[in-house]
Structure formats: C-alpha cells, structure tokens
Scaffold this motif. Sequence first.
Motif, mmCIF file in Angstrom:
data_model
loop_
_atom_site.group_PDB
_atom_site.id
_atom_site.type_symbol
_atom_site.label_atom_id
_atom_site.label_comp_id
_atom_site.label_asym_id
_atom_site.label_seq_id
_atom_site.Cartn_x
_atom_site.Cartn_y
_atom_site.Cartn_z
ATOM 1 N N ALA B 13 9.689 -6.757 -6.928
ATOM 2 C CA ALA B 13 9.719 -8.196 -7.208
ATOM 3 C C ALA B 13 10.565 -8.932 -6.174
ATOM 4 C CB ALA B 13 10.264 -8.438 -8.615
ATOM 5 N N ALA B 14 11.703 -8.358 -5.823
ATOM 6 C CA ALA B 14 12.581 -9.031 -4.862
ATOM 7 C C ALA B 14 12.002 -9.000 -3.452
ATOM 8 C CB ALA B 14 13.961 -8.383 -4.870
ATOM 9 N N SER B 15 11.132 -8.038 -3.179
ATOM 10 C CA SER B 15 10.656 -7.901 -1.800
ATOM 11 C C SER B 15 9.807 -9.080 -1.378
ATOM 12 C CB SER B 15 9.858 -6.612 -1.640
ATOM 13 O OG SER B 15 8.621 -6.714 -2.303
ATOM 14 N N LEU B 16 9.128 -9.724 -2.327
ATOM 15 C CA LEU B 16 8.203 -10.789 -1.921
ATOM 16 C C LEU B 16 8.904 -12.055 -1.423
ATOM 17 C CD1 LEU B 16 5.350 -10.224 -4.470
ATOM 18 C CD2 LEU B 16 5.356 -9.763 -2.033
ATOM 19 N N PRO B 17 9.880 -12.595 -2.170
ATOM 20 C CA PRO B 17 10.564 -13.753 -1.593
ATOM 21 C C PRO B 17 11.325 -13.407 -0.325
ATOM 22 C CG PRO B 17 11.436 -13.239 -3.782
ATOM 23 C CD PRO B 17 10.325 -12.314 -3.548
ATOM 24 N N MET B 22 10.108 -14.322 6.687
ATOM 25 C CA MET B 22 9.787 -13.522 7.871
ATOM 26 C C MET B 22 8.308 -13.625 8.200
ATOM 27 S SD MET B 22 12.106 -10.101 7.672
ATOM 28 C CE MET B 22 11.850 -9.675 5.965
ATOM 29 N N LEU B 23 7.489 -13.725 7.172
ATOM 30 C CA LEU B 23 6.054 -13.796 7.425
ATOM 31 C C LEU B 23 5.679 -15.110 8.077
ATOM 32 C CD1 LEU B 23 3.334 -12.508 7.233
ATOM 33 C CD2 LEU B 23 3.168 -13.209 4.854
ATOM 34 N N TYR B 24 6.189 -16.217 7.540
ATOM 35 C CA TYR B 24 5.915 -17.523 8.157
ATOM 36 C C TYR B 24 6.337 -17.516 9.623
ATOM 37 C CZ TYR B 24 4.874 -20.166 3.853
ATOM 38 O OH TYR B 24 4.313 -20.653 2.711
ATOM 39 N N ALA B 25 7.557 -17.060 9.845
ATOM 40 C CA ALA B 25 8.086 -17.108 11.213
ATOM 41 C C ALA B 25 7.292 -16.202 12.137
ATOM 42 C CB ALA B 25 9.559 -16.718 11.213
ATOM 43 N N SER B 26 6.914 -15.042 11.643
ATOM 44 C CA SER B 26 6.250 -14.107 12.559
ATOM 45 C C SER B 26 4.830 -14.533 12.888
ATOM 46 C CB SER B 26 6.281 -12.682 12.000
ATOM 47 O OG SER B 26 5.566 -12.616 10.797
ATOM 48 N N TRP B 253 6.293 -7.432 5.169
ATOM 49 C CA TRP B 253 6.545 -6.882 3.838
ATOM 50 C C TRP B 253 7.340 -5.589 3.915
ATOM 51 C CZ3 TRP B 253 4.263 -2.897 0.564
ATOM 52 C CH2 TRP B 253 4.692 -3.012 -0.761
ATOM 53 N N LEU B 254 7.107 -4.804 4.969
ATOM 54 C CA LEU B 254 7.879 -3.578 5.143
ATOM 55 C C LEU B 254 9.366 -3.893 5.243
ATOM 56 C CD1 LEU B 254 7.428 -0.522 5.546
ATOM 57 C CD2 LEU B 254 7.561 -0.931 7.992
ATOM 58 N N PHE B 255 9.680 -4.911 6.043
ATOM 59 C CA PHE B 255 11.082 -5.293 6.162
ATOM 60 C C PHE B 255 11.606 -5.919 4.883
ATOM 61 C CE2 PHE B 255 12.616 -4.233 10.196
ATOM 62 C CZ PHE B 255 11.531 -4.211 11.048
ATOM 63 N N GLY B 256 10.750 -6.715 4.243
ATOM 64 C CA GLY B 256 11.170 -7.307 2.974
ATOM 65 C C GLY B 256 11.523 -6.223 1.980
ATOM 66 N N LEU B 257 10.732 -5.188 1.990
ATOM 67 C CA LEU B 257 10.982 -4.056 1.099
ATOM 68 C C LEU B 257 12.298 -3.370 1.461
ATOM 69 C CD1 LEU B 257 9.194 -3.151 -1.165
ATOM 70 C CD2 LEU B 257 8.171 -1.470 0.343
ATOM 71 N N TYR B 259 14.991 -4.650 2.899
ATOM 72 C CA TYR B 259 16.119 -5.444 2.421
ATOM 73 C C TYR B 259 16.247 -5.344 0.925
ATOM 74 C CZ TYR B 259 16.796 -7.943 6.804
ATOM 75 O OH TYR B 259 17.074 -8.273 8.097
ATOM 76 N N SER B 260 15.080 -5.368 0.273
ATOM 77 C CA SER B 260 15.080 -5.352 -1.177
ATOM 78 C C SER B 260 15.674 -4.060 -1.714
ATOM 79 C CB SER B 260 13.643 -5.539 -1.661
ATOM 80 O OG SER B 260 13.578 -5.472 -3.036
ATOM 81 N N VAL B 261 15.296 -2.950 -1.113
ATOM 82 C CA VAL B 261 15.865 -1.666 -1.529
ATOM 83 C C VAL B 261 17.375 -1.694 -1.369
ATOM 84 C CG1 VAL B 261 16.069 0.762 -0.898
ATOM 85 C CG2 VAL B 261 13.821 -0.270 -1.116
ATOM 86 N N ALA B 262 17.831 -2.165 -0.217
ATOM 87 C CA ALA B 262 19.277 -2.217 0.033
ATOM 88 C C ALA B 262 19.970 -3.071 -1.025
ATOM 89 C CB ALA B 262 19.548 -2.774 1.430
ATOM 90 N N ALA B 263 19.419 -4.263 -1.278
ATOM 91 C CA ALA B 263 20.072 -5.176 -2.213
ATOM 92 C C ALA B 263 20.105 -4.600 -3.619
ATOM 93 C CB ALA B 263 19.352 -6.525 -2.211
ATOM 94 N N VAL B 264 18.984 -4.054 -4.059
ATOM 95 C CA VAL B 264 18.929 -3.546 -5.433
ATOM 96 C C VAL B 264 19.797 -2.300 -5.591
ATOM 97 C CG1 VAL B 264 17.420 -2.544 -7.176
ATOM 98 C CG2 VAL B 264 16.691 -4.564 -5.928
#
Lengths: 344, 314, 364
Positions: B13-17, B22-26, B253-257, B259-264
Amino acid sequence: MRQPSLGRYVSYPLGIVASLAIFSVILLAFGYNPITSMEGLVSGSFGTTFLTSETIFLMGPLLLAALAFLVAFRARFYNIGVEGQLYIGALFGYLAAAQLGGFPGVVAIPLMLLAAAAGGTLWLALPLFMRIKLQVNEIFPTLVMNFIALDVVNWVTAGPLKNPLSGNLQTPPLPESTWLPVLVKSTQFNVGILIALAAALVIYFVLYRTVLGYEIRASGASPRAAQSGGVDVSRSILAVGLMSGALAGLAGIVVVAGVDHVLAQNFSPGYGYQGIAVAALGSFQPLGIVVASVLYAALTIGGESLQQGAAAIPIELIYALQAIIVLSVLIVQKWVGDRTSRGR
Amino acid sequence: MVSYEDLVVSILAASLPLTMPMLYASIGEVYAERSGVLNMGIEGVMSLSAFVSLWTTFSTGSYLYGLLAGMAVGAAMGALHAFATVRIGVNQLIAGLMIYFLALSMGDFGYVIVTKTTYLHVRPISPVQIPALSNLPVVGPILFSQNVLVYGSFLLAIFLGLVLYRTTWGLKIRAVGENPEAADSAGINVNLVRNLCVILGGTLAGLAGASLVLGYLGLYATGDTLVAGRGWIAIVVVIFARWSPYKAIAGAWLFGLGYSVAAVFIGAGIFSSLGPGSGYFLLAIPYIVAIIFMLVFHRGTKSPSSLTVPYKRK
Amino acid sequence: MQIENRNAISNVVVAAIVIVVLVVAVAGVVIATSKTSTTTVTTFSSSSTSTTPSSQYKLALLVGGDTTDDGLNDQGVQVAQWIGATYGWTVSISQDVAYSSEGALMTSYAQQGYNVIWTDGNQFIGTTEAIAAQFPHVYFIMSPTYDGDNITSNVVALGAQNQANGYYLAGVLAGKMTKTNATGMILGQWDAEQSFEFYAYQAGVHSSNPSAQVYLTVPGTWGDPTIGYEDAETMINTNHVDILVPIADTTGLGVISAATITNTTLIGTVLDQVDLSPTDMMTSVLLNMTAFIQPVIQHILAGTWSQIGGQVENLQLGSLAPFHAYDSIIPTSVKTLLNQTAAGIASGTIQVPYTYTANPPTTP
C-alpha cells in the motif's frame, strides 16, 4: 583545437556582472537593499581575521572537490560521485587515524591522508570499472553511490563508531597527532588549504606538462580522434579515475582532520556538488578553479554574515545567487565564445 | 507483533504513493532524454514546485491551482534548462546541476519567508474508492483506494508511451534523439523538438513535486529532505526503463517498493536488533539494488545516440 | 556562419518571457501577501528601567537549524530575542550553523567582546566545552541537554532530564484520553541521555492506565519526513494508536502530517506546537527555556555567577502547554488528576523515574 579568444576573457566578468544584476533584481523584489547586501557580502567574508580564515578554510574542501571533478571531466568522465567519495575517504582516514595515535604527526598525517585518498578511490572503483569494461555511463552509478556512502557513514556514526560519551552522532575525537596543524594561531587557517593548493599545482602540472595529461585532454576533446591517434582512452579514464577519487577522499579528510576533529554525521553540506559548481566557475582550468574557489567560499561565508546582519537575508538566497552566477557565467561565456572563436 | 500479512499489505500500500512522484518525473525525463537532452536538475525542480504548489493550495484552497502552479514553475525551470543547453549549448550536466541548486534554494527561500508567519500544511487529496474493486480483500485497499494523482501517474505513463511509440510526434522525438542530422534533413526542427521535450520534462517534474505534497505528504521541508533523493532516482529509473515510459512504471515501482520496505521494516522494528543506525542499512537497499541492476543489465542500456550532444546545423 | 532556426528562437523567447513573468508574479504575490515579519536578527537596545550596565551586555546565540522547525531552534531564537527586549541586551543570532563552523563562530563572538555565548543544540556540546576553556572571561550557556562531566566554571549547562516531569504528565494525560488503549512515541534517534523522555512518558501512561500499550518507533533519522509519515501510518493502522508523541524534528513533521490526516491526537515537544496541527495537537511538553535562562541572566547581572555556574539539574522545566482545541474535550476529572500529579511531583510524593538505557526496549 580552438584558440582561446579575447572574447572568452571578457565574457567571464560579463557573466558575473549579469548575474549580479539578476541578483539585485531579486533582492529588490523581496525588499532588500542590493547595495548594502553586496557590501555585506564583501565585509562578511573578509572583514575580520576570523571571517577570512573561515573563507580560507572553506576553500580547502571546495578546491579539492572541484579538482576531483575537473580532472575526470577533462577526460569526459563525469564523476558526480565526489560527495560520496569524500565521505568514504573521510571514513577511511578516520579509521587510519584512530590507529595512528601513538605516532608523531609527521608520520601519522601522511598515512591518514593516504588512507583517505585510498578510500575515495575505492569508492569510485566500481563505477570506473563499469565505465571502462562495461561501457556503462558513469553518471548514474556515481550518483547512486553517493546515497549509499551517506547511509554507510550515517550508520557507523550512529552505531558501531559512535562516541558513547557524546550526545551528538559522531565518533570519538581523532588522536591529536593526526589533527592538521594550524598555521595561524586561533584561526581555522590550517594545513588543509595548503594541501588543496598543492593539489591544484600538481593537477596543473600533470594536465599540461606531462604526456599523460596530453592524452587525458585529447581523450576528452575527441575520444575517437584520440583513439585513432594512438591514445589509449581507457587508460586515460583509469588514470583520471584514480586521481579523482583520491582528491575527493582528501576533500573529506581535510574537513574531518582539519576542523571537526571527529567524524560527524552529515559533516559535508554538499561539498561534492558545490565542487562541480566551482569547477565550472573556474572554467575547468586548475588555476582558474583556485580563484573560483575563493569567490565561491567568500560568497558562502559572506552570505552567512548577511544572515546575521540587520537585514537578515536568508542564506538560501545566497545559495541561489551562487547557482545564478555559475549559470550566467557559463551562458555568457558560451555565447560569446561561439561568436568570437576562430575556426570551427 | 505484526503479522506477515499486515506487513505485506502495508508495504504494497505504501509503495504506490512513494512511486507516484518518481514516475511523473521519470516519464518527463524520458521525453527529454529521448530528444537528446539530459536534465539533472529534476530533484531541485521537484522541491521548488512542491513548495509552490503547497503554498498555492494553502492560500487558495484549491488543489487544481496548486497543481497548475507547480507545473508552471516546472515548465519555467525546464525552459531555463532548454535555453541554456539547447539554445546556448552549455554542458548539459553542469547546467542541470546548477538548476538543481537554483530551484532547491529558491524553494527553501520561499518557504523560510512564508513560514515566518504561518505553518504550511494541507490535507492531501482524498483517496478515491473505486466501486466494487476497492472492496476486494487485501488487493482492494492497496490497488483500488488510491487518490487520483497516483492513478494519474500510471495513466499518464501509458498515454505518453503511446504518444512516443505510436504517433508521428513520438517518431520525430525519437528521430531527433537518435540522429539529429538525419532528422534535420528530413525537415524536422531539431531544436524546437528538444525545447519542447525539455519543457515537458520540467512540467512533469513540477507535477511530480506537486504530487508529493498534494497527493501524499501535505507538507514541505527545507534542505532537500522532502524529495530526499527521489528526483535523482527518477533519472536512474529512465535507464532502468530503457527510455520507455511503459517500463518506467516498473522501474519507478521497484524503487517505490524498496523505500516502502525500508520504511515499514523500520516502523515495525525489524532488523532493529542490528543495533542503532540499522535503519540506514535498510534505506540503502533501493540504491544497492540499482547498482546491481546496472551491473547485470549493462548490455541493454544504450542511450539515445545524441544524448548530451548539442545540435548545431552545419 | 550559423543559420539560426527561427522557430527555435521564437520558441525560446516565449519560454524566456514565461520565466520573467513567473518571477515577477511570484515576487509580487509574496510582497503583497507577506505581513511584516519579525526579522530573525535584531540588535536590541531598548531602554529598560534597569540601570545602564544591563544594556552593555552582548549575547550571542548559535542554533543548528532555523526558525522553520517550530521547535528547538525556533525556541532558542524567540528566547534570545526576549532577552534582548526584556533586559536591553545586544543580541546576535547565528542560525543554520554548520558543524565545521561552530568553533570559529564562537571564537569570533568571544573576540568581538560578547559577554555571553549561548549554544542551543546537542551538536555544540563538545565544541562549547573546548572554546569555553579558551575564554575564561566569557560566560557560556549550553542547552538543551548536558550529561557530561567536563565543563569549566564559566559554563552553565542544562541537565539532560529537564523534561522528565513534562513527559510524565503527558503520559498521565494520554493514559486517560486514549480510547484504544494504545499510544505511541516516535523518536528521531535513540540516544541514551535522552531516553528518559520515553521512560517517563511510559511511566506516566501506566500510572493512569495500567492496561494501555506504549509503542515506540525509532526511524533512525531526524531529517526524513517521508519515513516519519510512513512510520506514523504503520503505528496508526497496525497498532491502532490514537495518541502520537513525535520527538523527531523534520522527520516529526511527517508524523504530524499523517496524524492530522487521520485525525489522530498529537502531543508536541519543546514549544507549543499547536500551529503544526491546530485540530489535532492536544498539548505539548514544554521545555521552559525561559525559566532556565532567566535566573542565569539575573545572576550575571548581579555578579553572582558562581552560584549557578555548572550543571543545572532541573526537573521542573517540563510542563504541559495549553490544550487549545482539546480544552473542552478533556474532562475536568482528568485536568484535576493532572494538577494533583504536578503537585505530587513538586512535593516529592510522586517520583518520576529518571531511567535511561543505551538501546531501545522491545515494546510493548
């Protein structure tokens, strides 16, 4: 190759003037007085002995970082990773210094510097390998390794190497024999700046007075022409990579051993990136970079004084000014240079 | 203790926001680089537009104005970069870095001035509950209860992919990036295409910054702690994605994931037994993955041929 | 010769015009809407009713951040300005002081004849000790915490446990106000000397509500709002925490944002942080910096420094900020309990634990 023209020398001051004009407009828009601000910048960077020594101190890491970027840039190797390399260099230098406490300064300091240089080079080794052997554009690995380096140093200063006696996230102090000697008592004018200036001279000598330097510059000017002319471009890139990493590592240890005397979290306010700006401001020439580092450091220290002064101009505006200056100089230089250079 | 299912759901869930900016910018950077221009300033532009959109929405109460303001600022920065690199021919790497400094400090400056009197905070855009789908167990809350900006990033990526690969505009952009001389002979205005692509890249970076505020965190922080490296990562995503907007979805999304893993994990106290500072080890994982990727897949990472080379008509 | 492409020129001209218009527009809006703000540095020399010597004093303050943190740095600046206004002293404030600049800056102030140098931030501790030893005739003030042994007689430092009482009271309040029997603290980094804040809070919660859980997350960084946001969300969603206590600087801003969005109650720190979340900030644990500094200033003016030089152990400095929007929500019985607890602490019948550990506990 293109001959430098009169236009190039005129365009530099022109660029500075243009940027100061833009800066004045911005200051006016926000209600600040441009004249007093400019005065404040000058007196704030050289007005007292302390401020001058602070400016000189700041020159050290800036100059070394700028040289690190420059030497690689001349071979068209874009080392954006100077920030990470300076952190790892500082870490290696710290680790060495911690073991060298029993030795006198003449022995300990050079060894520590060597360790720092090795650390910086080590951090560049992987991107260097990726560029030479795998043809991966170095911009991206060097950039990413900056973040990894930051995390590594943040981790050790918060964890394994943290000084249990200090409330701050930092290591125990370095042994006193490894502290860079101070040249003028009670100031920050220490050996670090001499190291930086010496490095500038060495790089100048290497680039312009040795065969290696010629090959480096040829590789950068036109890799294909150089290669067909018998220059081993890969070797040039390897050479600049080693030098670049070493210089970056020195940039880090100069701060840690010269002033901080501890390895602290986030000790670099971005020297690695600012070094790139300084290199550009110095027109990618070693001696020009020395001058540019004075200017850039003076702006930073002067800006800090302006923040404290009656007008209380936020330092962020000064950072913006630094960027505007570099950009203006580059734009004006290129524009004038394109119009006045002979031969194409 | 937290259950595995809870962890997985939280991470996804956290990975999407986290992915959204990053997706917009890339995808913006994909267009810029496809036309042959590298823009290293994205991180700063995202930060500046984050401030501008936060302040605009705070002052006007309108998300739309905030988004538009952020995009306008991004466009302006893109135009500045285009001017310096395409029109004048300054080294693209250096120009981009200077824009990074400039935009970042301007955003911080604005924030310092404004927050002397008020603290800026907005409630991010509310999530949209997609009917029926959002009620699915597990998948529902993760995939079908995000806000429009999150969905927008994926949709825009697909749309821009279609434009790039299936329209004549896209063809022209790719031609300019691969072989400007040939494109010029074919009658394509090379510098115009580049200018437009760089401005588009800036606009999307502006949208990325605005989405970070209006679609996720609702706040601004100085010293680049808000964007925190995700603008730089967007540039790396472009390589991951082999300059394809479609693949940028996976890359971001890979990067979002990551970060999300780290945060959670940090939040759940996992690995905290490694000692103080172990959080930094987790935070480094996305970057380590990026390096490994670049090592393993180096063969496919051929950039557009004219990337970073200014074009001059002979 | 280059043949310029007309379309390219006109396109870029348009772009340039866009930039100029934007800059002017932004500038105009800022000027039009910004109120007269207090400048961050002033040299105060207002005429005070006290005799002249007071106005000849010069105070320098160093903080590591700026006033945007609405916390420690902001408080330091406010208190320093208050000193200038109240006592007529000349006050200079240096913000965003980088670690490497600390020593030179302090030395510079000392050499310029500043009588008092105040460093507000734990990152200054080592440097302040060293510089103070070099300038024995200058007074140094160190805050917010000090837990070392090594200060010279010209230094006064605030002992580390200064907010313990406040956190105990906050815990008592939280214990009574939580509906889910779950409250959580988010600390930027775990530091042994400051860990008492957690233990005091935990003790307070359990004293008023033995069955409540006190969760703890340590994001490990002071400067990442995203991590703070996500950690707060995790605490709220998986642990069902309904009262959050962020002690995390910039990371804490993310925590506060997440709490505001989910209508989770917050307890702030150092200053009255109600501005950061007007609807959800129940109270803040104040660090009563003025109560610490005022006696110091008075001793300086009276020439009786030796009575306070050294480490100031003062557990009485933590108190609760006004309840603002929660004033009508908190039942009178709870307010009475808080007053009783405060009185009990003051009289010694209630002992606030002052414990600290090197590593965080595995809670709950």
